[in-house]
Design a protein around this motif. Structure first.
Motif, mmCIF file in Angstrom:
data_model
loop_
_atom_site.group_PDB
_atom_site.id
_atom_site.type_symbol
_atom_site.label_atom_id
_atom_site.label_comp_id
_atom_site.label_asym_id
_atom_site.label_seq_id
_atom_site.Cartn_x
_atom_site.Cartn_y
_atom_site.Cartn_z
ATOM 1 N N PHE A 194 0.855 -1.173 0.000
ATOM 2 C CA PHE A 194 0.000 0.000 0.000
ATOM 3 C C PHE A 194 0.897 1.231 0.000
ATOM 4 O O PHE A 194 1.874 1.301 0.758
ATOM 5 C CB PHE A 194 -0.910 0.006 1.227
ATOM 6 C CG PHE A 194 -2.248 -0.634 0.980
ATOM 7 C CD1 PHE A 194 -3.387 0.143 0.876
ATOM 8 C CD2 PHE A 194 -2.350 -1.999 0.830
ATOM 9 C CE1 PHE A 194 -4.624 -0.446 0.633
ATOM 10 C CE2 PHE A 194 -3.576 -2.598 0.594
ATOM 11 C CZ PHE A 194 -4.722 -1.821 0.491
ATOM 12 N N VAL A 195 0.579 2.200 -0.857
ATOM 13 C CA VAL A 195 1.337 3.444 -0.944
ATOM 14 C C VAL A 195 0.396 4.593 -0.603
ATOM 15 O O VAL A 195 -0.718 4.670 -1.127
ATOM 16 C CB VAL A 195 1.934 3.634 -2.351
ATOM 17 C CG1 VAL A 195 2.602 4.992 -2.477
ATOM 18 C CG2 VAL A 195 2.931 2.525 -2.666
ATOM 19 N N VAL A 196 0.849 5.478 0.279
ATOM 20 C CA VAL A 196 0.046 6.626 0.700
ATOM 21 C C VAL A 196 0.774 7.901 0.279
ATOM 22 O O VAL A 196 1.951 8.087 0.601
ATOM 23 C CB VAL A 196 -0.181 6.625 2.226
ATOM 24 C CG1 VAL A 196 -1.221 7.674 2.593
ATOM 25 C CG2 VAL A 196 -0.618 5.246 2.705
ATOM 26 N N SER A 197 0.089 8.753 -0.472
ATOM 27 C CA SER A 197 0.710 9.975 -0.999
ATOM 28 C C SER A 197 0.486 11.157 -0.055
ATOM 29 O O SER A 197 -0.308 11.101 0.887
ATOM 30 C CB SER A 197 0.132 10.288 -2.379
ATOM 31 O OG SER A 197 -1.233 10.672 -2.268
ATOM 32 N N THR A 198 1.206 12.240 -0.354
ATOM 33 C CA THR A 198 1.010 13.555 0.281
ATOM 34 C C THR A 198 1.100 13.488 1.815
ATOM 35 O O THR A 198 0.407 14.231 2.495
ATOM 36 C CB THR A 198 -0.351 14.162 -0.146
ATOM 37 O OG1 THR A 198 -0.705 13.731 -1.449
ATOM 38 C CG2 THR A 198 -0.283 15.689 -0.157
ATOM 39 N N TRP A 199 1.939 12.592 2.321
ATOM 40 C CA TRP A 199 2.120 12.428 3.775
ATOM 41 C C TRP A 199 0.807 12.142 4.492
ATOM 42 O O TRP A 199 0.660 12.442 5.682
ATOM 43 C CB TRP A 199 2.768 13.643 4.403
ATOM 44 C CG TRP A 199 4.203 13.901 4.093
ATOM 45 C CD1 TRP A 199 4.770 15.117 3.855
ATOM 46 C CD2 TRP A 199 5.290 12.967 4.029
ATOM 47 N NE1 TRP A 199 6.127 14.995 3.628
ATOM 48 C CE2 TRP A 199 6.468 13.682 3.727
ATOM 49 C CE3 TRP A 199 5.379 11.568 4.168
ATOM 50 C CZ2 TRP A 199 7.717 13.071 3.571
ATOM 51 C CZ3 TRP A 199 6.616 10.963 4.011
ATOM 52 C CH2 TRP A 199 7.769 11.702 3.723
ATOM 53 N N ARG A 200 -0.170 11.571 3.810
ATOM 54 C CA ARG A 200 -1.426 11.217 4.472
ATOM 55 C C ARG A 200 -1.215 9.975 5.335
ATOM 56 O O ARG A 200 -0.250 9.232 5.155
ATOM 57 C CB ARG A 200 -2.517 10.955 3.438
ATOM 58 C CG ARG A 200 -2.777 12.104 2.494
ATOM 59 C CD ARG A 200 -3.378 13.292 3.199
ATOM 60 N NE ARG A 200 -4.737 13.035 3.664
ATOM 61 C CZ ARG A 200 -5.514 13.953 4.224
ATOM 62 N NH1 ARG A 200 -5.067 15.188 4.396
ATOM 63 N NH2 ARG A 200 -6.729 13.648 4.631
ATOM 64 N N LYS A 201 -2.113 9.752 6.275
ATOM 65 C CA LYS A 201 -2.012 8.624 7.190
ATOM 66 C C LYS A 201 -3.146 7.635 6.934
ATOM 67 O O LYS A 201 -4.306 8.034 6.784
ATOM 68 C CB LYS A 201 -2.064 9.093 8.644
ATOM 69 C CG LYS A 201 -0.970 10.109 9.003
ATOM 70 C CD LYS A 201 0.426 9.503 8.823
ATOM 71 C CE LYS A 201 1.499 10.521 9.163
ATOM 72 N NZ LYS A 201 2.873 9.992 8.896
ATOM 73 N N LEU A 202 -2.791 6.352 6.893
ATOM 74 C CA LEU A 202 -3.817 5.322 6.779
ATOM 75 C C LEU A 202 -4.540 5.159 8.115
ATOM 76 O O LEU A 202 -3.933 5.357 9.182
ATOM 77 C CB LEU A 202 -3.193 3.979 6.385
ATOM 78 C CG LEU A 202 -2.850 3.745 4.915
ATOM 79 C CD1 LEU A 202 -2.312 2.331 4.728
ATOM 80 C CD2 LEU A 202 -4.035 3.963 4.002
ATOM 81 N N PRO A 203 -5.808 4.777 8.086
ATOM 82 C CA PRO A 203 -6.500 4.481 9.344
ATOM 83 C C PRO A 203 -5.776 3.356 10.091
ATOM 84 O O PRO A 203 -5.172 2.474 9.474
ATOM 85 C CB PRO A 203 -7.893 4.037 8.874
ATOM 86 C CG PRO A 203 -8.042 4.598 7.502
ATOM 87 C CD PRO A 203 -6.678 4.633 6.907
ATOM 88 N N VAL A 204 -5.853 3.383 11.407
ATOM 89 C CA VAL A 204 -5.171 2.347 12.205
ATOM 90 C C VAL A 204 -5.706 0.968 11.863
ATOM 91 O O VAL A 204 -4.987 -0.037 11.970
ATOM 92 C CB VAL A 204 -5.329 2.644 13.709
ATOM 93 C CG1 VAL A 204 -4.575 3.898 14.091
ATOM 94 C CG2 VAL A 204 -6.795 2.759 14.097
ATOM 95 N N GLU A 205 -6.973 0.896 11.448
ATOM 96 C CA GLU A 205 -7.542 -0.397 11.074
ATOM 97 C C GLU A 205 -6.828 -0.977 9.854
ATOM 98 O O GLU A 205 -6.577 -2.188 9.786
ATOM 99 C CB GLU A 205 -9.042 -0.254 10.782
ATOM 100 C CG GLU A 205 -9.901 0.090 11.992
ATOM 101 C CD GLU A 205 -9.926 1.580 12.297
ATOM 102 O OE1 GLU A 205 -10.669 1.974 13.208
ATOM 103 O OE2 GLU A 205 -9.221 2.350 11.606
#
Length: 327
Positions: free
Chosen positions: A102-113
């Protein structure tokens, strides 16, 4: 037999693209690890990348779990509206054993789930400061090149004035020796003896040397030389877009060669038409200078300056000038 001719595959043979792992993607794009450092050996089998927007709403009819999943501002913002149970349900469907990362852009954070289920399924999570469009372009460009099937061609590839020139010809015609002289004249070697070619897009081909032959050249009577060590880093390149094919043909008085340069010849490689010129090889001809000139002339034609057209205009003007005038 020279050692690397043993590994030379048949001319025109297709070679499968390289095997890519998540750690290769990490080292070639602007990505860092959020979690899952120990799982970076997961394979990547496709250059296609998913933006799981509809999947966040629960629509999984066409979900492609074998792709890298890229989440940006839209996906992470939508996730903030979802309940804990909804996030767990979606994460369990998205975190498939086949999913590379999984790649997350713009320094966003994935949900802890999502982070929890990713850890359970040993899927690495990566992040970047780049926008979704930027990191998508970076990853697609890298993966498309690495995973593309290659076609092996017997020849030499040299970067001349920024143009990738694929030099082909019969064995012993002087391809490697000519390439060496071009290197001494300031141009850059990409591949000698075998060129692996892949299609970058519908109109462009990229050539590179197989890993075992990179920066090496064979010269009859001299042996194997390392061009990088002998001539420096400025004498080599790892890959180049191929502009045209220049074929060295042994001189034969009975063979007709294009003298004006107005003939259009092509070869087809990986479904792409590649312009082709045939250069007769004869004692006393300076092939390096001729190939340099051919590269300059090719570029000039691409810019709209065609010496053949100029000659034809001059010839027509001369004919018209000397034609008898009607009384």
């Amino acid at each position: 037999m020279p050692f690397y001719r043993i590994i030379l595959v048949a001319k025109g043979a297709l070679i499968m693209g390289k095997t890519i792992q998540v750690k290769d993607l990490l080292s070639n794009t602007r990505l860092s690890v959020v979690q899952g450092q120990e799982y970076l050996n997961r394979p990547i089998v496709t250059a296609d990348i998913s933006r799981p927007g509809l999947e966040m709403t629960g629509y999984f009819d066409y979900y492609a779990p074998e792709r890298i999943q890229l989440m940006g501002i839209t996906e992470t913002t939508f996730a903030q509206r979802m309940t804990h149970d909804e996030l767990l349900m979606i994460a369990r469907k998205m975190m498939d054993p086949r999913t590379p990362a999984f790649v997350v852009s713009t320094w966003r954070k994935l949900p802890v789930e999502f982070l929890q289920i990713a850890a359970e399924n040993k899927i690495p999570v990566l992040e970047t400061e780049l926008t979704s469009s930027q990191i998508l372009a970076n990853m697609t460009y890298y993966l498309s090149g690495q995973l593309a099937d290659r076609q092996s061609v017997h020849g030499v590839l040299v970067d001349i004035y920024g143009l990738g020139v694929l030099i082909t010809g019969d064995s012993g015609v002087g391809k490697s020796e000519t390439a060496l002289e071009l290197v001494q004249r300031g141009h850059r070697l990409i591949a000698d003896d075998r060129v692996d070619i892949y299609q970058r897009d519908e109109e462009n081909l990229v050539g590179e040397a197989p890993a075992i032959l990179r920066h090496l050249m064979e010269l009859r009577g001299v042996g194997i030389i390392d061009v990088l060590n002998l001539f420096g880093a400025g004498a080599v390149r790892d890959h180049s877009t191929i502009a045209f094919n220049l074929h060295l043909a042994k001189w034969d008085k009975d063979t007709k060669f294009d003298r004006l340069g107005n003939g259009e010849d092509y070869i087809t490689v990986q479904g792409v038409r590649l312009p082709r010129m045939v250069l007769p090889v004869q004692t006393g001809r300076n092939l390096a200078v001729l190939i340099e000139t051919a590269a300059k002339n090719f570029r000039a034609k691409k810019m709209g300056f065609d010496a053949t057209e100029t000659f034809n205009k001059n010839l027509n003007a001369l004919i018209e000038k000397n034609s008898p005038k009607d009384e």
